[in-house]
Design an enzyme around this catalytic site. Structure first.
Site, PDB file in Angstrom:
ATOM      1  N   LYS A 193    -100.198   0.754-124.113  1.00 51.68           N
ATOM      2  CA  LYS A 193    -100.034  -0.366-123.188  1.00 51.68           C
ATOM      3  C   LYS A 193     -98.577  -0.785-123.161  1.00 51.68           C
ATOM      4  O   LYS A 193     -98.066  -1.387-124.102  1.00 51.68           O
ATOM      5  CB  LYS A 193    -100.901  -1.563-123.569  1.00 51.68           C
ATOM      6  CG  LYS A 193    -101.026  -2.469-122.344  1.00 51.68           C
ATOM      7  CD  LYS A 193    -101.145  -3.932-122.616  1.00 51.68           C
ATOM      8  CE  LYS A 193     -99.961  -4.625-123.158  1.00 51.68           C
ATOM      9  NZ  LYS A 193     -98.919  -4.971-122.168  1.00 51.68           N
ATOM     10  N   GLU A 267     -94.023  -3.705-135.963  1.00 51.75           N
ATOM     11  CA  GLU A 267     -92.569  -3.804-135.982  1.00 51.75           C
ATOM     12  C   GLU A 267     -92.228  -5.072-135.215  1.00 51.75           C
ATOM     13  O   GLU A 267     -92.422  -5.134-134.005  1.00 51.75           O
ATOM     14  CB  GLU A 267     -91.970  -2.549-135.348  1.00 51.75           C
ATOM     15  CG  GLU A 267     -90.534  -2.333-135.751  1.00 51.75           C
ATOM     16  CD  GLU A 267     -89.574  -2.920-134.764  1.00 51.75           C
ATOM     17  OE1 GLU A 267     -89.208  -4.111-134.954  1.00 51.75           O
ATOM     18  OE2 GLU A 267     -89.210  -2.228-133.817  1.00 51.75           O
ATOM     19  N   CYS A 301     -84.534  -6.090-131.460  1.00 51.12           N
ATOM     20  CA  CYS A 301     -85.212  -6.702-132.606  1.00 51.12           C
ATOM     21  C   CYS A 301     -84.304  -6.732-133.831  1.00 51.12           C
ATOM     22  O   CYS A 301     -84.375  -7.647-134.630  1.00 51.12           O
ATOM     23  CB  CYS A 301     -86.509  -5.977-132.902  1.00 51.12           C
ATOM     24  SG  CYS A 301     -86.312  -4.199-133.004  1.00 51.12           S
ATOM     25  N   GLU A 398     -85.222 -16.240-133.856  1.00 54.76           N
ATOM     26  CA  GLU A 398     -84.793 -15.083-133.084  1.00 54.76           C
ATOM     27  C   GLU A 398     -84.539 -15.547-131.642  1.00 54.76           C
ATOM     28  O   GLU A 398     -85.454 -16.008-130.960  1.00 54.76           O
ATOM     29  CB  GLU A 398     -85.893 -14.018-133.110  1.00 54.76           C
ATOM     30  CG  GLU A 398     -85.532 -12.759-132.365  1.00 54.76           C
ATOM     31  CD  GLU A 398     -86.612 -11.671-132.458  1.00 54.76           C
ATOM     32  OE1 GLU A 398     -87.789 -11.982-132.235  1.00 54.76           O
ATOM     33  OE2 GLU A 398     -86.256 -10.523-132.761  1.00 54.76           O
TER      34      GLU A 398
HETATM   35  P1  NAI Z   1     -94.803 -10.203-126.972  1.00 54.17           P
HETATM   36  O1  NAI Z   1     -94.868  -9.975-128.414  1.00 54.17           O
HETATM   37  O2  NAI Z   1     -95.713 -11.196-126.359  1.00 54.17           O
HETATM   38  O3  NAI Z   1     -95.057  -8.838-126.194  1.00 54.17           O
HETATM   39  C1  NAI Z   1     -95.018  -7.551-126.749  1.00 54.17           C
HETATM   40  C2  NAI Z   1     -96.197  -6.736-126.233  1.00 54.17           C
HETATM   41  O4  NAI Z   1     -97.415  -7.297-126.725  1.00 54.17           O
HETATM   42  C3  NAI Z   1     -96.346  -6.723-124.730  1.00 54.17           C
HETATM   43  O5  NAI Z   1     -96.791  -5.450-124.333  1.00 54.17           O
HETATM   44  C4  NAI Z   1     -97.429  -7.757-124.462  1.00 54.17           C
HETATM   45  O6  NAI Z   1     -98.129  -7.551-123.294  1.00 54.17           O
HETATM   46  C5  NAI Z   1     -98.327  -7.537-125.642  1.00 54.17           C
HETATM   47  N1  NAI Z   1     -99.165  -8.674-126.020  1.00 54.17           N
HETATM   48  C6  NAI Z   1     -98.961 -10.003-125.788  1.00 54.17           C
HETATM   49  N2  NAI Z   1     -99.963 -10.730-126.313  1.00 54.17           N
HETATM   50  C7  NAI Z   1    -100.813  -9.863-126.879  1.00 54.17           C
HETATM   51  C8  NAI Z   1    -102.033 -10.002-127.600  1.00 54.17           C
HETATM   52  N3  NAI Z   1    -102.570 -11.196-127.844  1.00 54.17           N
HETATM   53  N4  NAI Z   1    -102.633  -8.894-128.058  1.00 54.17           N
HETATM   54  C9  NAI Z   1    -102.102  -7.679-127.848  1.00 54.17           C
HETATM   55  N5  NAI Z   1    -100.959  -7.486-127.183  1.00 54.17           N
HETATM   56  C10 NAI Z   1    -100.320  -8.560-126.699  1.00 54.17           C
HETATM   57  O7  NAI Z   1     -93.327 -10.534-126.615  1.00 54.17           O
HETATM   58  P2  NAI Z   1     -92.819 -11.276-125.271  1.00 54.17           P
HETATM   59  O8  NAI Z   1     -93.730 -12.393-124.886  1.00 54.17           O
HETATM   60  O9  NAI Z   1     -92.587 -10.252-124.271  1.00 54.17           O
HETATM   61  O10 NAI Z   1     -91.484 -11.900-125.788  1.00 54.17           O
HETATM   62  C11 NAI Z   1     -91.518 -13.113-126.519  1.00 54.17           C
HETATM   63  C12 NAI Z   1     -90.491 -13.113-127.607  1.00 54.17           C
HETATM   64  O11 NAI Z   1     -90.823 -12.153-128.562  1.00 54.17           O
HETATM   65  C13 NAI Z   1     -89.105 -12.737-127.144  1.00 54.17           C
HETATM   66  O12 NAI Z   1     -88.427 -13.831-126.670  1.00 54.17           O
HETATM   67  C14 NAI Z   1     -88.508 -12.193-128.406  1.00 54.17           C
HETATM   68  O13 NAI Z   1     -87.974 -13.230-129.179  1.00 54.17           O
HETATM   69  C15 NAI Z   1     -89.666 -11.568-129.112  1.00 54.17           C
HETATM   70  N6  NAI Z   1     -89.737 -10.139-128.936  1.00 54.17           N
HETATM   71  C16 NAI Z   1     -89.363  -9.349-129.963  1.00 54.17           C
HETATM   72  C17 NAI Z   1     -89.379  -8.002-129.830  1.00 54.17           C
HETATM   73  C18 NAI Z   1     -88.960  -7.134-130.955  1.00 54.17           C
HETATM   74  O14 NAI Z   1     -88.836  -5.934-130.768  1.00 54.17           O
HETATM   75  N7  NAI Z   1     -88.756  -7.662-132.128  1.00 54.17           N
HETATM   76  C19 NAI Z   1     -89.759  -7.344-128.606  1.00 54.17           C
HETATM   77  C20 NAI Z   1     -90.182  -8.257-127.585  1.00 54.17           C
HETATM   78  C21 NAI Z   1     -90.143  -9.590-127.767  1.00 54.17           C
END
Ligand code: NAI
Ligand code: MG
Length: 810
Positions: A193, A267, A301, A398
């Site tokens: 996904k 991660e 990240c 972050e």
């Molecule tokens: P997110 O963690 O919500 O999204 C990452 C993935 O998880 C996306 O594919 C999303 O659709 C999916 N997802 C969301 N809720 C889920 C759930 N309950 N169960 C399963 N999958 C789910 O990150 P988002 O909202 O895009 O970004 C929010 C913050 O997270 C950013 O501002 C940043 O600070 C952080 N972030 C950190 C990342 C990293 O690599 N460390 C990557 C992306 C975001």
């Protein structure tokens, strides 16, 4: 048109746009309405729902994406399941050929991938073209090699099964490759996904899968937002979840999968320190900061988002940074001369703006270049905060944007303290010309990756992943493969097909305050005179300790005969034991040779009292021959772990760019170990010994049914030079103690070999500090079989890999 003379005068860059025409054509051919990729074909979403994906540089829609619903996810998981047996059975060589073909196709279509990525994500074409796409291809090449070598190099390992993979929007195709390449190499099938903001390159990748003739169902792509992600996570037909994204969602997934038996790798976020010592080459440091925090708009990240500068050079560094910030170019991601592109979404932009405002409210000084960003689209200028207090929001949260904070330190010790002052532990970089200083600091940094005089470099040969709340599991390198295999005996044992996870535990009841798990024959009428000899105490910090509760629990032997009592440890006893284990942390810094010697000595002293232990065990089980065998096995096992103590070597990965990468196996820290009821002595030894062999300190909860073999064991520990606090023993109700350990924030990992319900509880409660867990869902194992009771699996569970990138060669 300006004249050449004028151009030389101003040295202004003209626009150098990369053409979007091929990407536009690819989208137009699909009517800009994308389908789901299931079982090798494009399918309309059964949900009937769509949503829009936009170009963040101009806010214009790019395409409509399908929002996969429950039936779509059902189809995708079903397709992956159906493809599993064939994909696995074709063997490593055949899979290697497919992975190689995928790598070649990525290379052949690299420009289309790069342009589509920049359009959808907002990252500069220079980065998607030179970093994201080549690294993605490299990942498939590297793992084609691992597929080829799997049978020889991972003997006895089998695929985990159907893997659900959920990825973020910051490196869409690269994260896809980090997930899919190792999974396929090891014989798993995949439901991926992508992030809802950036799904296009994953769909282009699906096209490539069709082109190379990948068997239908091996890779499935379901688009959608977090709801689709949650459907994948919760689907009972999925054997493993691999997730990259926010710590918040990682925690939700940890809790959602607790007790399901799904393997999990996470991660998550970071707040990585960028440590600059006085003797560092400041010009290199400045370029390092550019790569650390302005690469990919800081949406990384492992971004070096906290500069820690030694006092003597801090002002000079700030001046140089400000000058460099002035020359950075923010703008159209497709412009080849642009350094910083668009923030991925309006939501993310807003989050960055809010956090920056908060930083200003907290009194920090904000530096930004004098020029302003394009007004249309999601842009944010490179930003530097000084006068930052270590506990402020901008120093702890972050930000995930082009914003870095700078703090100062005086001594190397202070630098380490500041660097580790975070709940995260993803990465760190160290800048100094002194190899002694760099290699002194690297082991002290709590982070899965340490870069020396470089930053944000990645390679398929090196593992990547976090410590602490940055998650667990590694991607890349040999260490990354273990996330996608399991020991073959687990499958044989249950005599079932692939992808077996045992029975998911449905009960959520805790064992807390309930009757002892083993229902210790309390109702059985004792036969013969009660030979109650003594009450075994707890063992904490190298000393016997009375239980805080003042309560004891009876221990009964064969036929329900009372044999003695043990203390009923409680929350406070666990806290004391954890504290003692922390105080004994220098165990990790002993030489491996010393730890080996101590373990041999433990074996020697157990052997000296072998008959006594055998008698003790026989009291419990009534089987003298089995008791004698168990003692013998325990001595052998201690030898095994003594042998391993100085042989669980790390690796040196061959990463590019004038580096080698030291993959060091580091202990987790303080481990809670909840021992199985079966084999009260052997189970205890099999778990505690490998944990301490690699440098952990332990709080052990012995078999609840028959704890006396373990409580006797502390006399062996006492006489074997095991430093106080390295092994602590708390007896009591296993479920209650396990729950306390799992929710304790100063415990770094919990191993639990008990009931299915207890396993669920441990996994669920571990989400507090995202500690590592290893549970057996009540399946049990044959501790006397070497295949099940020892081996590298135990060592891997007891360690985490730190990859240290060291300059090497030219
Ligand atoms: P997110 O963690 O919500 O999204 C990452 C993935 O998880 C996306 O594919 C999303 O659709 C999916 N997802 C969301 N809720 C889920 C759930 N309950 N169960 C399963 N999958 C789910 O990150 P988002 O909202 O895009 O970004 C929010 C913050 O997270 C950013 O501002 C940043 O600070 C952080 N972030 C950190 C990342 C990293 O690599 N460390 C990557 C992306 C975001
Ligand atoms: Mg987009």
């Amino acid at each position: 048109m300006s004249s050449i003379a004028e151009i030389f005068e101003t040295m202004e860059y003209g626009p150098a746009p990369e053409s979007a025409s091929l990407a536009d054509r690819w989208l137009d051919e699909r009517d800009r309405t994308m389908k789901l990729f299931v079982a090798g074909e494009w399918r309309e979403p059964r949900s009937g729902e769509h949503f829009e994906t936009t170009n963040p540089a101009n806010g214009k829609p790019l395409a409509r994406l399908a929002q996969a619903g429950p039936r779509d996810v059902e189809d995708a998981v079903g397709a992956a399941r159906a493809a599993l047996a064939g994909w696995r059975a074709m063997g490593g060589h055949a899979r290697a050929r497919y992975l190689y073909a995928l790598a070649r196709q990525l290379q052949k279509h690299s420009r289309l991938f790069a342009v589509l990525e920049s359009l959808d994500n907002g990252k500069p074409i220079r980065e998607s073209r030179d970093i994201d796409i080549p690294l993605a291809a490299r990942h498939f090449y590297h793992h084609a090699g691992w597929a080829q070598l799997m049978e020889a190099e991972l003997p006895g390992a089998v695929p985990v099964g159907v893997v659900g993979q959920i990825i973020p929007w910051n490196f869409p195709l690269l994260m896809l490759s980090w997930k899919i390449a190792p999974a396929l190499a090891m014989g798993n099938t995949v439901v991926l996904k992508p992030a809802e903001f950036t799904s296009l390159t994953a769909l282009l990748f699906a096209d490539v899968c069709r082109e190379v003739g990948l068997p239908p169902g091996v890779v499935n792509v379901v688009t959608g937002d977090g709801r689709t992600g949650a459907l994948v996570v919760e689907h009972p037909g999925v054997d493993k979840i691999a997730f990259t994204g926010s710590t918040e969602v990682g925690r939700i997934i940890r809790i959602a999968t607790a007790g399901s038996g799904k393997k999990l790798s996470l991660e998550l976020g970071g707040k990585s320190p960028f440590v600059v010592f006085e003797d560092a080459d400041l010009d290199s440091v400045v370029e390092g900061v550019v790569d650390a925090i302005w690469f990919n708009q800081g949406q990384v990240c492992c971004a070096g988002s906290r500069i820690l500068a030694q006092e003597g050079i801090a002002d000079r560094l700030v001046a140089k940074l400000r000058a460099r910030m002035e020359t950075l170019r923010v703008g159209d991601p497709l412009d080849k001369a642009v350094d910083i592109g668009a923030i991925n979404s309006p939501q993310q932009l807003q989050k960055i703006q809010e956090l920056v405002r908060q930083g200003q409210d907290e009194g920090a000084t904000l530096w930004q270049p004098s020029w302003s960003c394009p007004q249309e689209g999601c842009f944010f200028p490179p930003s530097l905060f000084t006068d930052v207090s270590p506990s402020s929001v901008v120093a702890q949260e972050e930000i995930f944007g082009p914003v870095v904070v700078l703090m100062t330190f005086r001594t190397p010790g202070e630098a380490v303290e500041l660097a580790n002052n975070t709940r995260y532990g993803l990465a760190a970089s160290v800048w100094t010309e002194s190899v002694n200083l760099a290699l002194d600091i690297a082991p002290k940094l709590v982070a899965g990756t340490v870069w020396i005089n470089c930053t944000n470099v990645f390679d398929a040969a090196s593992g990547f992943g976090g410590y602490r709340e940055s998650g667990f599991g590694r991607e890349g390198g040999r260490e990354g493969l273990w996330e996608y295999v399991k020991p073959g005996w687990q499958e044989k044992k249950r005599g079932q097909g692939t992808g077996d996870r045992g029975q998911p535990a449905t009960a959520t009841a805790t064992e807390n305050d309930a009757a002892p798990e083993s229902e210790s024959a309390a109702a059985v009428v004792p036969a013969g005179p009660p030979p109650i000899d003594r009450t075994a105490k707890l063992y904490v910090g190298g000393k016997q300790a009375r239980p805080d509760s003042g309560y004891s629990l009876p221990v009964r032997g064969a036929g329900g005969r009372p044999l003695g009592e043990v203390g009923r440890g409680n929350r406070k006893d666990v806290r004391n034991a954890v504290e003692a284990a922390h105080k004994a942390a220098k165990w990790a810094r002993q030489t491996a040779h010393n730890r080996a010697q101590v373990l041999f000595y433990v074996a020697e002293n157990l052997a000296a009292r072998g008959e006594e232990f055998a008698r003790r065990l026989a009291q419990g089980s009534g089987d003298e021959a089995a008791a004698a065998r168990e003692v013998d096995d325990a001595i052998r096992r201690l030898y095994t772990w003594a042998a391993w103590a100085d042989k669980y070597d790390g690796l040196v990965h061959q990463t590019p760019f004038r580096n080698v990468t030291l993959a060091m196996n580091e202990p987790l820290g303080v481990l809670g170990i909840v021992c199985p009821d079966e084999a009260p002595l052997l189970g205890f030894v099999s778990l505690v010994a490998p944990a301490v062999a690699v440098g952990n300190t332990v709080v052990a909860v012995p078999s609840e049914r028959f704890p006396l073999a373990a409580t006797d064991f502390y006399q062996v520990l006492d006489t074997s030079d095991v430093p106080g606090g390295v092994v602590n023993i708390v007896t009591g109700l296993r479920g209650e103690l396990a729950a306390t350990l799992a929710s304790h924030d100063d415990v770094d990992g919990v191993w639990y070999f008990g009931t299915a319900e207890g396993s669920t509880e441990v996994e669920r409660l571990s989400a507090g500090n995202m500690k590592r867990t290893w549970v057996d869902y009540g399946r049990g194992r044959d501790w006397s079989a070497a295949e099940q009771g020892e081996g590298r699996e135990f060592l891997r569970q007891a360690t985490q890999v730190k990859n240290i990138w060291v300059p090497y060669g030219e």
